[in-house]
Design a protein around this motif. Structure first.
Motif, mmCIF file in Angstrom:
data_model
loop_
_atom_site.group_PDB
_atom_site.id
_atom_site.type_symbol
_atom_site.label_atom_id
_atom_site.label_comp_id
_atom_site.label_asym_id
_atom_site.label_seq_id
_atom_site.Cartn_x
_atom_site.Cartn_y
_atom_site.Cartn_z
ATOM 1 N N GLY A 169 0.795 -1.219 0.000
ATOM 2 C CA GLY A 169 0.000 0.000 0.000
ATOM 3 C C GLY A 169 0.825 1.265 0.000
ATOM 4 O O GLY A 169 0.269 2.364 -0.105
ATOM 5 N N LEU A 170 2.161 1.164 0.090
ATOM 6 C CA LEU A 170 2.980 2.372 0.144
ATOM 7 C C LEU A 170 2.962 3.150 -1.168
ATOM 8 O O LEU A 170 3.009 4.375 -1.162
ATOM 9 C CB LEU A 170 4.421 2.023 0.529
ATOM 10 N N ARG A 171 2.884 2.439 -2.290
ATOM 11 C CA ARG A 171 2.828 3.151 -3.573
ATOM 12 C C ARG A 171 1.596 4.051 -3.619
ATOM 13 O O ARG A 171 1.668 5.228 -3.982
ATOM 14 C CB ARG A 171 2.807 2.147 -4.728
ATOM 15 N N ASP A 172 0.448 3.488 -3.217
ATOM 16 C CA ASP A 172 -0.784 4.275 -3.189
ATOM 17 C C ASP A 172 -0.695 5.379 -2.143
ATOM 18 O O ASP A 172 -1.184 6.492 -2.354
ATOM 19 C CB ASP A 172 -1.982 3.379 -2.869
ATOM 20 N N ALA A 173 -0.068 5.076 -1.023
ATOM 21 C CA ALA A 173 0.050 6.067 0.043
ATOM 22 C C ALA A 173 0.841 7.286 -0.418
ATOM 23 O O ALA A 173 0.460 8.432 -0.153
ATOM 24 C CB ALA A 173 0.713 5.438 1.261
ATOM 25 N N VAL A 174 1.944 7.042 -1.098
ATOM 26 C CA VAL A 174 2.779 8.144 -1.587
ATOM 27 C C VAL A 174 2.019 8.984 -2.599
ATOM 28 O O VAL A 174 2.094 10.228 -2.595
ATOM 29 C CB VAL A 174 4.088 7.592 -2.180
ATOM 30 N N GLU A 175 1.260 8.327 -3.462
ATOM 31 C CA GLU A 175 0.484 9.081 -4.450
ATOM 32 C C GLU A 175 -0.581 9.934 -3.767
ATOM 33 O O GLU A 175 -0.769 11.102 -4.119
ATOM 34 C CB GLU A 175 -0.166 8.124 -5.445
ATOM 35 N N LEU A 176 -1.256 9.358 -2.787
ATOM 36 C CA LEU A 176 -2.316 10.101 -2.099
ATOM 37 C C LEU A 176 -1.763 11.268 -1.291
ATOM 38 O O LEU A 176 -2.407 12.321 -1.173
ATOM 39 C CB LEU A 176 -3.084 9.159 -1.168
ATOM 40 N N ALA A 177 -0.575 11.102 -0.733
ATOM 41 C CA ALA A 177 0.021 12.148 0.091
ATOM 42 C C ALA A 177 0.836 13.146 -0.723
ATOM 43 O O ALA A 177 1.398 14.089 -0.151
ATOM 44 C CB ALA A 177 0.907 11.524 1.173
ATOM 45 N N GLY A 178 0.917 12.939 -2.037
ATOM 46 C CA GLY A 178 1.658 13.867 -2.886
ATOM 47 C C GLY A 178 3.160 13.759 -2.706
ATOM 48 O O GLY A 178 3.891 14.736 -2.919
ATOM 49 N N GLY A 179 3.629 12.589 -2.310
ATOM 50 C CA GLY A 179 5.056 12.378 -2.087
ATOM 51 C C GLY A 179 5.273 11.653 -0.776
ATOM 52 O O GLY A 179 4.344 11.470 0.016
ATOM 53 N N PRO A 180 6.516 11.236 -0.512
ATOM 54 C CA PRO A 180 6.786 10.406 0.666
ATOM 55 C C PRO A 180 7.058 11.176 1.952
ATOM 56 O O PRO A 180 7.228 10.565 3.003
ATOM 57 C CB PRO A 180 8.035 9.633 0.250
ATOM 58 N N ALA A 181 7.106 12.506 1.896
ATOM 59 C CA ALA A 181 7.563 13.281 3.049
ATOM 60 C C ALA A 181 6.737 13.026 4.307
ATOM 61 O O ALA A 181 7.274 12.988 5.417
ATOM 62 C CB ALA A 181 7.562 14.768 2.717
ATOM 63 N N ARG A 182 5.422 12.835 4.138
ATOM 64 C CA ARG A 182 4.559 12.623 5.309
ATOM 65 C C ARG A 182 3.900 11.245 5.243
ATOM 66 O O ARG A 182 2.735 11.074 5.575
ATOM 67 C CB ARG A 182 3.520 13.736 5.428
ATOM 68 N N VAL A 183 4.688 10.274 4.829
ATOM 69 C CA VAL A 183 4.288 8.868 4.883
ATOM 70 C C VAL A 183 5.316 8.148 5.737
ATOM 71 O O VAL A 183 6.523 8.240 5.482
ATOM 72 C CB VAL A 183 4.234 8.229 3.479
ATOM 73 N N ILE A 184 4.861 7.458 6.773
ATOM 74 C CA ILE A 184 5.762 6.719 7.661
ATOM 75 C C ILE A 184 5.218 5.311 7.847
ATOM 76 O O ILE A 184 4.015 5.129 8.058
ATOM 77 C CB ILE A 184 5.907 7.410 9.034
#
Length: 302
Positions: free
Chosen positions: A216-231
């Protein structure tokens, strides 16, 4: 002599053997507790298999368990504010929860209204939930996606975020959707349709907490507009997506149990459903979790 479930070598659950061990002596700033209950978490399985052998040194004897609740049995030099007989819960960064006795360097008083099982199930999950929410820097009015919202960490993180004024989407399996609603979240289904489901609700989210580590990280990064606020707490492929993998460092959330225990005692915080097994059955607990046949948090009890 006391007993503990000792890890006799890296490998399958059967490497956890109920054995006699020496009674541990508390050092400066430590207490010794007689364990009444100990939580079992996914990191325990990784340590047992040897997945983390390069970064996580094992104590001797190797007794797993990051969280436990019990009665204070002895005090080390310099300890004050607690007495033998007091009931406490503790996170154990140096492990030891799967034994009849464990040493703790930090602890929280267990209120009488909190069961031993709940007290043992809280520390590690609360520390992770509070810590990652802080690392994400979430604030009231923002939108948060929790991957693994039905797990022990996800359940706590959801409630804390909702109480903080966030809109929370909880990605769960089919059996946890109503529970997610009850906690104040909007449920979405884990899997290949996650992105489409989220797009039906919102265009983007402000932050993502991955408590499951199951994709789900690929989708998470797309939804958050980048990885900066995905942990993520557990996805070993985090670096492939530029996502931070959060570890339980001493400064991540040292006050998490103190913060959440009163909420648990007052009924403002709910935990994931639990399955209780005898402490000597640690190997069986690992077998059930590894096979995916235990859908509750497993707590070992004396």
């Amino acid at each position: 002599m006391p007993y503990a479930a000792v890890l006799t070598g890296y490998g399958p659950p059967e490497t956890l053997v109920w054995s006699e061990v020496a009674l541990p002596a508390p050092g400066p700033g430590q207490i010794r507790m007689r364990v009444h209950a100990a939580g079992v978490g996914p990191t325990d399985l990784k340590i047992r298999r040897g997945d983390l052998r390069g970064v996580f040194p094992l104590p001797v004897p190797a007794v797993l368990g990051f969280e436990a609740a019990g009665t204070v049995d002895a005090l080390g030099p310099g300890v004050s504010g607690v007495s033998p007989g007091d009931e406490v819960a503790a996170q154990l960064p140096t492990l030891g929860g799967y034994g009849e006795y464990a040493l703790a360097s930090a602890w929280t008083v267990k209120p009488a209204t909190v069961s031993w099982a709940d007290a043992a199930a809280l520390p590690a999950s609360a520390e992770a939930a509070v810590g990652v929410l802080r690392q994400l820097g979430v604030t009231s009015g923002e939108t948060l996606l929790v991957l693994g919202g039905g797990g022990s960490v996800g359940v706590i993180a959801t409630q804390l975020a909702v109480a903080q004024g966030l809109t929370v989407f909880s990605a769960t399996g089919p059996g946890d959707e109503q529970f997610a609603k009850d906690l104040g979240a909007i449920p979405v289904r884990y899997g290949s349709a996650l992105l489409a489901q989220m797009r039906a609700h919102v265009g983007t989210v402000d932050a993502v907490l991955d408590a499951g580590g199951k994709g789900g990280l690929r989708d998470a990064v797309e939804l958050a507009g980048g990885p900066a606020r995905v942990i993520t707490l557990a996805d070993e492929h985090a670096a492939d997506f530029g996502v931070a993998l959060s570890a339980p460092t001493p400064d991540r959330a040292p006050d998490a149990v103190e913060q959440t225990m009163p909420l648990l005692a007052s009924g403002q915080l709910r935990l994931r459903a639990q399955r209780l097994l005898p402490l000597r059955d640690a190997a069986r607990a690992h077998t059930l979790l590894e096979a995916g046949t235990a859908h509750e948090k497993i707590v070992l009890t004396v």
